[in-house]
Write a protein that holds these residues in place. Sequence first.
Motif: not given
Ligand code: HEM
Length: 415
Positions: A103, A359, A361
């Motif tokens: 990760h 993790h 976001c």
């Molecule tokens: C309002 C918009 C968004 C919400 C509510 C959101 C929500 C989340 C949440 C809750 C997680 C954590 C998942 C977990 O712990 O299992 C996450 C991880 C992630 N999100 Fe977002 N996200 C948003 C927008 C975005 C955008 C714009 C991108 C990229 C273009 C993105 C890329 C990612 C990535 C790559 C992860 C994984 C991070 C990791 O595992 O270290 N997200 N997101």
Amino acid sequence: MSVTTALDPAAPDLMSAAAIADPHGYFAALRELTPVYWDARYRSWLITSHRHVAEALRDPRFSCDRIEPYIRKKLSGPDTDPLVRQAFEVLSGWMVFKEEPDHTRLRRLCNQAFTPQSIAKLRARAEQLCHELIAAVPARGEFDLIATVAAPLPSIIIAEMLGVPVADRHDFEQWTAKVSPLVSTGLDDPSRYGSVAAGMAGLVNYFRGLFQRYTEQPEDNLICALLRARAADDTFSEAELMATCTLLLFGGHETTANFIANGVLALLRHPDQLAAVREDRVEMKQALEEFMRYDGPGKTVVRVAREDFEFAGQSMRAGQRVFLILSLANRDPLAFDEPERLRLDRGPQRHVGFGFGQHFCLGAPLARLEAGIAIPLIVKRWPALALAPGPLQWLPFLGTRGLRELRLRTHPLTH
Ligand code: HEM
């Protein structure tokens, strides 16, 4: 808002119409009574209080690797369609499902592109695009905010960031649309596998072509940054590069569209807060966090118990599935004053709408940039903006809090 009426504490149903329409009201009683609850219907734990959700998000006994065991079971047969297998293999490389050390390794490769400073460089382009999308909405009458502005904005921006040429955008969007149901509804619907697999095959072939093209002729985009990272780090495989590109593509697509739409809906239901946004009386940075807390698009994240252990007085067994209900944590009265009220001046707060811990976001700065531009522009563009008549239809998904469409009227009805 009704709190207890819809919930039958003997058998809450996560996917019931009442729970989908109003998860906050439906589960509030459960959160107060049993914040860590065994749901016999879905054979999963539900964690609903802010304290326990935040603890679980940091606790390594809750594993993120909820996909490998599932895929191993589903794809073990010799006659599994190779395209279906490929689609799941791409998914299994997503960092969001990875544990240490993979990760951190994968996340480090992308971090640079998603710092607030890197994302701030996109502001002028995102503003221009948002103005164009709004200008294309017919001047009078009804329109769907999601189809016209909220969805195209993040989808065009991420395509441009990745380096997808405009001429390829149509095909790219067709493949993306086919894969989307897998991302939003999860893995439980085999009837969709054929279309998902075809969409993923299109994306995989297309990205391969882009990797080739940008290796030969580098440009200033995210794929080139990842190719450079790969050249400097031989542990970063092509499969991981592919997985990372698709995760970045899907991670912020529908989530950000729903962030914008849910935010506009919340404002239309709170005229005092709407007036404050229109009159520039709110600090948008704080307001965005409040939109996220109040009705953010990330409803639930999933974990799997890594071992047998005790949590909040409950006995979890290795392999059991755990739903962390972020929306419920974000309205927990033990964590927030007046949680049912949208208060855009609430100030610094610890909502978990973007997750928490390792993790958290990666794309949060991008989602904030886009929603911070779009929400005020939308509500200022039409001074009489109002909900069109008719019921709202919330998507029947566990992971996402979003509307099928958000129909708005630009002018009051005239008779
Ligand atoms: C309002 C918009 C968004 C919400 C509510 C959101 C929500 C989340 C949440 C809750 C997680 C954590 C998942 C977990 O712990 O299992 C996450 C991880 C992630 N999100 Fe977002 N996200 C948003 C927008 C975005 C955008 C714009 C991108 C990229 C273009 C993105 C890329 C990612 C990535 C790559 C992860 C994984 C991070 C990791 O595992 O270290 N997200 N997101």
